[in-house]
Design an enzyme around this catalytic site. Structure first.
Site, PDB file in Angstrom:
ATOM      1  N   LYS A   1      32.084  14.698 -22.666  1.00 54.88           N
ATOM      2  CA  LYS A   1      30.864  13.956 -22.322  1.00 54.88           C
ATOM      3  C   LYS A   1      31.226  12.896 -21.266  1.00 54.88           C
ATOM      4  O   LYS A   1      32.248  13.000 -20.616  1.00 54.88           O
ATOM      5  CB  LYS A   1      30.260  13.335 -23.582  1.00 54.88           C
ATOM      6  CG  LYS A   1      29.715  14.372 -24.553  1.00 54.88           C
ATOM      7  CD  LYS A   1      28.501  15.066 -23.992  1.00 54.88           C
ATOM      8  CE  LYS A   1      27.951  16.125 -24.934  1.00 54.88           C
ATOM      9  NZ  LYS A   1      26.927  16.943 -24.263  1.00 54.88           N
TER      10      LYS A   1
ATOM     11  N   SER B   1      16.367  13.450 -20.928  1.00 53.73           N
ATOM     12  CA  SER B   1      16.350  14.902 -20.674  1.00 53.73           C
ATOM     13  C   SER B   1      15.006  15.341 -20.093  1.00 53.73           C
ATOM     14  O   SER B   1      14.948  16.130 -19.144  1.00 53.73           O
ATOM     15  CB  SER B   1      16.561  15.662 -21.983  1.00 53.73           C
ATOM     16  OG  SER B   1      17.841  15.417 -22.492  1.00 53.73           O
TER      17      SER B   1
ATOM     18  N   ARG C   1      33.971  15.985 -15.039  1.00 51.70           N
ATOM     19  CA  ARG C   1      33.361  16.815 -16.097  1.00 51.70           C
ATOM     20  C   ARG C   1      33.322  18.290 -15.700  1.00 51.70           C
ATOM     21  O   ARG C   1      33.121  18.627 -14.542  1.00 51.70           O
ATOM     22  CB  ARG C   1      31.971  16.264 -16.442  1.00 51.70           C
ATOM     23  CG  ARG C   1      32.109  14.858 -17.029  1.00 51.70           C
ATOM     24  CD  ARG C   1      30.813  14.288 -17.458  1.00 51.70           C
ATOM     25  NE  ARG C   1      30.234  15.048 -18.561  1.00 51.70           N
ATOM     26  CZ  ARG C   1      29.006  14.856 -19.004  1.00 51.70           C
ATOM     27  NH1 ARG C   1      28.228  13.952 -18.429  1.00 51.70           N
ATOM     28  NH2 ARG C   1      28.552  15.558 -20.014  1.00 51.70           N
TER      29      ARG C   1
ATOM     30  N   ARG D   1      13.836  16.818 -16.141  1.00 51.17           N
ATOM     31  CA  ARG D   1      13.121  18.093 -15.994  1.00 51.17           C
ATOM     32  C   ARG D   1      11.746  17.890 -15.392  1.00 51.17           C
ATOM     33  O   ARG D   1      11.234  18.754 -14.665  1.00 51.17           O
ATOM     34  CB  ARG D   1      13.020  18.780 -17.359  1.00 51.17           C
ATOM     35  CG  ARG D   1      14.382  19.354 -17.813  1.00 51.17           C
ATOM     36  CD  ARG D   1      14.405  19.514 -19.314  1.00 51.17           C
ATOM     37  NE  ARG D   1      15.563  20.230 -19.821  1.00 51.17           N
ATOM     38  CZ  ARG D   1      16.746  19.673 -20.105  1.00 51.17           C
ATOM     39  NH1 ARG D   1      16.940  18.370 -19.906  1.00 51.17           N
ATOM     40  NH2 ARG D   1      17.737  20.398 -20.602  1.00 51.17           N
TER      41      ARG D   1
ATOM     42  N   ARG E   1      34.465  11.241 -26.140  1.00 49.59           N
ATOM     43  CA  ARG E   1      33.839  10.349 -27.120  1.00 49.59           C
ATOM     44  C   ARG E   1      34.566  10.317 -28.459  1.00 49.59           C
ATOM     45  O   ARG E   1      34.376   9.375 -29.232  1.00 49.59           O
ATOM     46  CB  ARG E   1      32.360  10.717 -27.299  1.00 49.59           C
ATOM     47  CG  ARG E   1      31.550  10.288 -26.091  1.00 49.59           C
ATOM     48  CD  ARG E   1      30.076  10.573 -26.226  1.00 49.59           C
ATOM     49  NE  ARG E   1      29.359   9.957 -25.111  1.00 49.59           N
ATOM     50  CZ  ARG E   1      28.136  10.282 -24.735  1.00 49.59           C
ATOM     51  NH1 ARG E   1      27.473  11.216 -25.399  1.00 49.59           N
ATOM     52  NH2 ARG E   1      27.565   9.666 -23.723  1.00 49.59           N
TER      53      ARG E   1
ATOM     54  N   ASP F   1      24.398  13.725 -28.875  1.00 49.02           N
ATOM     55  CA  ASP F   1      24.529  12.440 -28.172  1.00 49.02           C
ATOM     56  C   ASP F   1      24.635  11.256 -29.134  1.00 49.02           C
ATOM     57  O   ASP F   1      24.830  10.119 -28.704  1.00 49.02           O
ATOM     58  CB  ASP F   1      23.332  12.233 -27.233  1.00 49.02           C
ATOM     59  CG  ASP F   1      23.343  13.243 -26.099  1.00 49.02           C
ATOM     60  OD1 ASP F   1      24.428  13.725 -25.727  1.00 49.02           O
ATOM     61  OD2 ASP F   1      22.252  13.569 -25.582  1.00 49.02           O
TER      62      ASP F   1
ATOM     63  N   SER G   1      24.844  24.562 -25.421  1.00 49.11           N
ATOM     64  CA  SER G   1      24.575  23.555 -24.390  1.00 49.11           C
ATOM     65  C   SER G   1      23.225  23.810 -23.740  1.00 49.11           C
ATOM     66  O   SER G   1      23.007  24.858 -23.124  1.00 49.11           O
ATOM     67  CB  SER G   1      25.672  23.595 -23.321  1.00 49.11           C
ATOM     68  OG  SER G   1      25.217  22.948 -22.151  1.00 49.11           O
TER      69      SER G   1
ATOM     70  N   ARG H   1      26.888   5.221 -23.867  1.00 55.30           N
ATOM     71  CA  ARG H   1      26.688   5.283 -25.319  1.00 55.30           C
ATOM     72  C   ARG H   1      27.840   4.626 -26.088  1.00 55.30           C
ATOM     73  O   ARG H   1      27.663   4.202 -27.230  1.00 55.30           O
ATOM     74  CB  ARG H   1      26.465   6.729 -25.769  1.00 55.30           C
ATOM     75  CG  ARG H   1      25.210   7.327 -25.164  1.00 55.30           C
ATOM     76  CD  ARG H   1      24.681   8.523 -25.921  1.00 55.30           C
ATOM     77  NE  ARG H   1      23.835   9.327 -25.059  1.00 55.30           N
ATOM     78  CZ  ARG H   1      22.568   9.045 -24.734  1.00 55.30           C
ATOM     79  NH1 ARG H   1      21.988   7.961 -25.216  1.00 55.30           N
ATOM     80  NH2 ARG H   1      21.875   9.829 -23.938  1.00 55.30           N
TER      81      ARG H   1
HETATM   82  C1  S3P Z   1      21.236  17.448 -22.255  1.00 50.06           C
HETATM   83  C2  S3P Z   1      22.019  18.289 -22.994  1.00 50.06           C
HETATM   84  C3  S3P Z   1      23.202  17.837 -23.743  1.00 50.06           C
HETATM   85  C4  S3P Z   1      23.202  16.326 -23.928  1.00 50.06           C
HETATM   86  C5  S3P Z   1      22.866  15.593 -22.674  1.00 50.06           C
HETATM   87  C6  S3P Z   1      21.493  16.000 -22.177  1.00 50.06           C
HETATM   88  C7  S3P Z   1      20.086  18.007 -21.526  1.00 50.06           C
HETATM   89  O1  S3P Z   1      24.358  18.208 -23.018  1.00 50.06           O
HETATM   90  O2  S3P Z   1      24.467  15.906 -24.379  1.00 50.06           O
HETATM   91  O3  S3P Z   1      22.861  14.193 -22.889  1.00 50.06           O
HETATM   92  O4  S3P Z   1      19.228  17.218 -21.059  1.00 50.06           O
HETATM   93  O5  S3P Z   1      19.998  19.233 -21.397  1.00 50.06           O
HETATM   94  P1  S3P Z   1      25.085  19.632 -23.213  1.00 50.06           P
HETATM   95  O6  S3P Z   1      24.169  20.678 -22.690  1.00 50.06           O
HETATM   96  O7  S3P Z   1      26.335  19.503 -22.396  1.00 50.06           O
HETATM   97  O8  S3P Z   1      25.343  19.740 -24.687  1.00 50.06           O
END
Ligand code: S3P
Length: 435
Positions: A344, A24, A124, A28, A348, A317, A169, A390
């Site tokens: 996801k 993540s 998705r 960013r 999952r 996750d 989210s 995963r």
């Molecule tokens: C993430 C947010 C989560 C997570 C993903 C990474 C992120 O997803 O499951 O692996 O980096 O902002 P969601 O925002 O769909 O919950």
């Protein structure tokens, strides 16, 4: 054809290891360093396909990114309005984070863009970002059913809004905040449960005025970002496979070094401890503004629990590997309030339930969770990853407790988040080999 593993009981997990950088934060770091004024150095960058897809996209958008050594990036920021459009499609690969955050970021540009993804990402849901972004004035076309590709029309004036998200989210929140950088006025996001706050923290670190607290974020458009050095901590979600494996395999004692333990990521620690796990936090410190520590995990017998719904977003996750822990615990583990798991990289709930049933575990699925009946001796068999990294790694953990060999097909996708997992797993004691 994608590779397969044969996984089977190994030895106790021992020693020390460092898992790769946080996915993540890596996404960013490329995005915000690209939009900053000046040159940023990123250390601990995840050399996984997801983060590299985002990196490649910013190169396409005119950003120079040097790679002096593995895990290091030098990003020559182009400034908040410095990206250049391209007529080529921008390929997010397998990364929902890449696509959803970019939808917000690109909605505010002067040029049009097209975001595409791989087979899994192409299934998705994207309306969760395109609908609220449209309320800000964004114009984004999706394929039938709100699916990728996303065609983002640039040159649109965005307006800040006050948005209460129905879904917990971080991707939705971040898409709104990134669009908010380009919007007139103020953008506010409220969440039903707090989610990871990396976008907020990094915006602040790069000098953008922002207010945030758990479940809330507010910023206004029209500022600038300044380059900064970014240090990416080790990914808790990657550490999670080793945390569960060391808990389950008798005789294990494993130290996972310098793992990021942002409270919005570590719901699994609360749940495993409530199940009886022995996980200690040592050498607590900070890395790149994030809390980190060594996690020392010793084998401990587990008992099933009802997973508190308030921990769901903080371990979103980690459910695949929690299902494995639950299968090895005494008694039932009940998961509720986790319908997000169905959208996801794979569904999952279904993929874990199917795979565990193959090994002889009873799992009752519900729309938003499952009951896993623990304590059965897991058998041998073959399972597929359903294109989901995963799932592949979770079954490698399950095999450490199975009575026979487990063949895991379609494991190439592990490189999206955890390149080198198989080597690191073997070194620490896993029974795991390429077929
Ligand atoms: C993430 C947010 C989560 C997570 C993903 C990474 C992120 O997803 O499951 O692996 O980096 O902002 P969601 O925002 O769909 O919950």
């Amino acid at each position: 054809m994608s590779a397969s593993w044969i996984a089977s009981r190994g030895g106790p997990l021992r020693g020390e290891l460092v898992v790769p950088g946080d996915k993540s934060i890596s996404h960013r770091s490329i995005m915000l360093a690209s939009l900053a004024d000046g040159v940023s150095r990123i250390e601990g960058f995840l050399e996984g396909e997801d983060a590299r897809a985002t990196e490649a996209i910013f190169r396409q958008l005119g950003v120079r990114i040097d790679v002096p050594s593995e895990g290091v990036r030098i990003v020559h920021g182009v400034g908040i309005d410095g990206l250049r459009g391209t007529s080529e499609a921008l390929d997010c690969g397998n990364a929902g984070t890449g696509m959803r955050l970019l939808a917000g970021l690109l909605a505010g540009q002067s040029f049009d863009s097209v975001l595409v993804g791989d087979e899994s990402l192409s299934k998705r849901p994207m309306r969760r970002v395109t609908v609220p972004l449209a309320k800000m004035g964004a114009r984004i076309d999706t394929a039938e059913g709100g699916l990728p590709p996303l065609r983002i029309h640039g040159g649109t004036a965005l307006q800040g809004i006050d948005f209460a998200s129905e879904i917990a989210s971080a991707q939705v929140k971040s898409a709104m905040l990134l669009a908010g950088l380009y919007a007139r006025g103020t953008t506010v996001v409220h969440e039903p449960h707090p989610t990871r706050d990396y976008t907020e923290r990094m915006l602040k670190a790069l000098g953008w005025p922002i207010e945030f607290s758990p479940g809330y974020a507010k910023l206004e458009g029209g500022h600038r970002l300044s380059a900064a050095d970014i240090v990416v901590p080790a990914d808790f979600s990657s550490a999670a496979f080793f945390i569960v494996a060391a808990t389950l395999v008798p005789g294990s004692e494993l130290r996972l070094k310098r793992v990021g333990i942002n409270p919005r990521r570590t719901g699994l620690l609360h749940v495993l401890r409530a199940m009886g796990a022995d996980i200690r936090e040592e050498n607590a410190g900070e890395q790149g503004g994030e809390p980190v520590c060594d996690l020392v995990v010793r084998h401990a017998p587990l008992r099933g629990i009802e997973v508190p719904v308030e921990h769901v977003a903080d371990m979103i996750d980690e459910f695949p590997v929690l299902f494995v822990a639950a299968a090895c615990a005494q008694g039932r583990t009940v998961v509720r309030g986790a319908a997000e798991l169905r959208v996801k990289e794979s569904d999952r709930i279904a993929t874990m339930a199917d795979g565990l049933r193959t090994l002889g575990v009873q799992v009752d699925e519900t729309a938003d969770g499952a009951t896993i009946h623990g304590g059965a001796v897991m058998g041998a068999g073959a399972i597929g990853s359903h294109g989901d990294h995963r799932i592949a790694m979770s079954f490698a953990v399950a095999a450490q407790l199975s009575s026979g060999d487990l063949r895991i097909d379609d494991v190439d996708n592990v490189a999206t988040s955890f390149p080198g997992f198989d080597n690191l797993a073997r070194t620490s004691g896993f029974g795991l080999r390429a077929l």
